[in-house]
Scaffold this active site. Structure first.
Site, mmCIF file in Angstrom:
data_model
loop_
_atom_site.group_PDB
_atom_site.id
_atom_site.type_symbol
_atom_site.label_atom_id
_atom_site.label_comp_id
_atom_site.label_asym_id
_atom_site.label_seq_id
_atom_site.Cartn_x
_atom_site.Cartn_y
_atom_site.Cartn_z
ATOM 1 C CE LYS A 99 3.261 -0.613 -6.637
ATOM 2 N NZ LYS A 99 2.930 -1.306 -7.891
ATOM 3 C CD GLU B 56 -2.224 -7.463 -11.709
ATOM 4 O OE1 GLU B 56 -0.996 -7.346 -11.825
ATOM 5 O OE2 GLU B 56 -2.914 -6.669 -11.039
ATOM 6 C CD GLU C 77 0.737 2.003 -8.532
ATOM 7 O OE1 GLU C 77 -0.005 1.048 -8.242
ATOM 8 O OE2 GLU C 77 0.353 3.198 -8.511
ATOM 9 C CD GLU D 200 -5.826 3.602 -6.739
ATOM 10 O OE1 GLU D 200 -5.225 2.510 -6.831
ATOM 11 O OE2 GLU D 200 -5.286 4.703 -6.970
#
Length: 438
Positions: free
Chosen positions: A188, A233, A277, A415
């Protein structure tokens, strides 16, 4: 690269920091952000979520460090400043007494570096408890009336332009990343893009903070040294021996139709690409915290976090601290997580340098605060922008996406567009757009 302090506060000895915290009884309906006075973008600080948190203004002390040792340099400086401080704290909560706000560059070689700022005034709220902390380097604290402020000023006409890469060029970078992943070079990588902003009037940080808080109340609305945003986050929170971290990875854009969005949330929770992910990101955080914690709680499956513009797969990791590691040192051990870099870290970081063609600055780095006990909260600087220090009519906005083997470049562009919406809207909005309740 050697990490060296570069602020004026370190060029000559200074007197010990003097900090006094007293309880505050504001008028009913007062909000933290409404207390901020007009000041320079670099001297306005904020860490607010759902009305609670900290805001500050002025600059009693600050330090900036660069290089791979930038976290350690900030840690050492804060230990010296807070350890020698003369403190009178009549409230005794996390975030009272002397507090430093920090913003740290994503990359060690970024010219932005890592900065800690001790504001002259900090006002805090936790539920029905309010307080004000004043700091100085002499015996007399600054005079302050936290009930007086002026209205935030709109930026006027705003223009947006492509940053380092156009959307088509960035889609090409995503395609190259997918090719590398499918060839087995890595699992990733998180690729980011930027937008250049120009405004007719100087950018008033308070305007951005107010609009972000109105529209994205479930995020942490932050400002440190000209870096402004609303992050969903929480990289790490340390409070009285408990360590928590919220991991976000895997995203889908909302449509505005509640019934359709519920169906999209269900599809996100079943998406093999997004679950893969997310698993990488959770694993990287749990492994980084494990040496410092016992009784780790890592849920087996994520939940879907609903924000105004997007939905994320989310997992809350928690543990009991077993050593004296500060919140800043914990943030250092977590950065960069797979949520902003990739897996394996070294390979993903190299690919970021190769494909992004830009300096992230403090985007995707830790941002937050630390108090004298080491408690604090550090988020990841997402959904954010940096006001140019040399020109407060200019700002760079950033957004990134996690790329795995199943990623589609066009979908990743969409996105990233969705993730740019919070800052774009905050700059151009003239009326509040309340956050929807999922």
């Amino acid at each position: 690269m050697t990490s060296l302090p570069t602020s004026e506060s370190d060029l000559a000895p200074h007197a010990p920091l003097v900090a006094r915290t007293v309880a505050l009884s504001p008028a009913d309906g007062t909000s933290l952000l409404a207390l901020l006075p007009a000041t320079s973008p670099r001297d306005t600080t904020s860490w607010v979520r759902r009305g609670d948190g900290l805001v500050g203004w002025g600059r009693t002390l600050s330090v900036t460090a660069h290089g791979a040792g930038r976290f350690a340099a900030l840690e050492s400086w804060w230990s010296e400043v807070s350890g020698s401080a003369v403190v009178r704290d009549e409230v005794d909560l996390p975030g009272t007494g002397p507090v430093a706000f920090g913003a740290i560059s994503y990359a060690a070689d970024s010219p932005s570096g890592a900065t800690l700022v001790v504001p002259s005034v900090v006002v805090g709220r936790r539920g029905d408890r309010w307080w004000v902390t004043t700091t100085s380097t002499d015996a007399l604290p600054p005079n302050v009336d936290p009930s007086v402020s002026t209205d935030a000023v709109a930026p006027g006409d705003v223009t947006f332009a492509d940053g380092s890469l156009s959307p088509a060029e960035w889609a090409g970078a995503v395609a190259e990343a997918v090719t590398r992943i499918q060839a087995g070079a890595l699992d990733k990588v998180v690729l980011a893009r930027d937008l250049d902003v120009r405004t007719a009037a100087p950018i008033d940080v308070r305007w951005l903070l107010g609009r972000l808080a109105e529209s994205y109340g479930s995020t942490w609305v932050f400002a440190v040294d000209g870096l402004v945003g609303a992050t969903p986050e929480m990289l790490v929170r340390r409070e009285k021996g408990l360590v928590t971290s919220r991991v976000l990875a895997g995203t889908i854009r909302r449509t505005g139709d509640d019934e359709h969005d519920l169906a999209l949330a269900a599809s996100l929770a079943r998406s093999s690409k997004d679950l893969e992910e997310h698993e990488y990101a959770v694993r990287s955080v749990a492994e980084a915290l494990a040496p410092h914690c016992s009784s780790m709680n890592v849920p087996e499956a994520p939940f879907v976090l609903h924000l105004s513009n997007v939905m994320h797969l989310a997992t809350d990791v928690a543990g009991v601290l077993t050593d004296r590691t500060t919140s800043l040192a914990l943030a250092a051990s977590l950065h960069p997580s797979a949520a902003v870099c990739g897996t394996p870290t070294s390979v993903a970081d190299g690919l970021i340098s190769e494909l992004e063609h830009m300096d992230r600055g403090r985007y995707a780095g830790p941002v937050g605060w630390i108090d004298a006990s080491g408690d604090g909260e550090w988020g990841i600087a997402l959904r954010s922008g940096a006001i140019h220090h040399e020109d407060d009519h200019r700002m760079s906005l950033y957004a990134g996406c996690g790329i795995v083997a199943g990623s589609v470049p066009e979908a990743e562009v969409a996105e990233s567009d969705a993730k740019l919406i919070p800052m774009r809207d905050a700059l151009t909005a003239t009326t509040p757009r309340p956050e929807r309740t999922p």
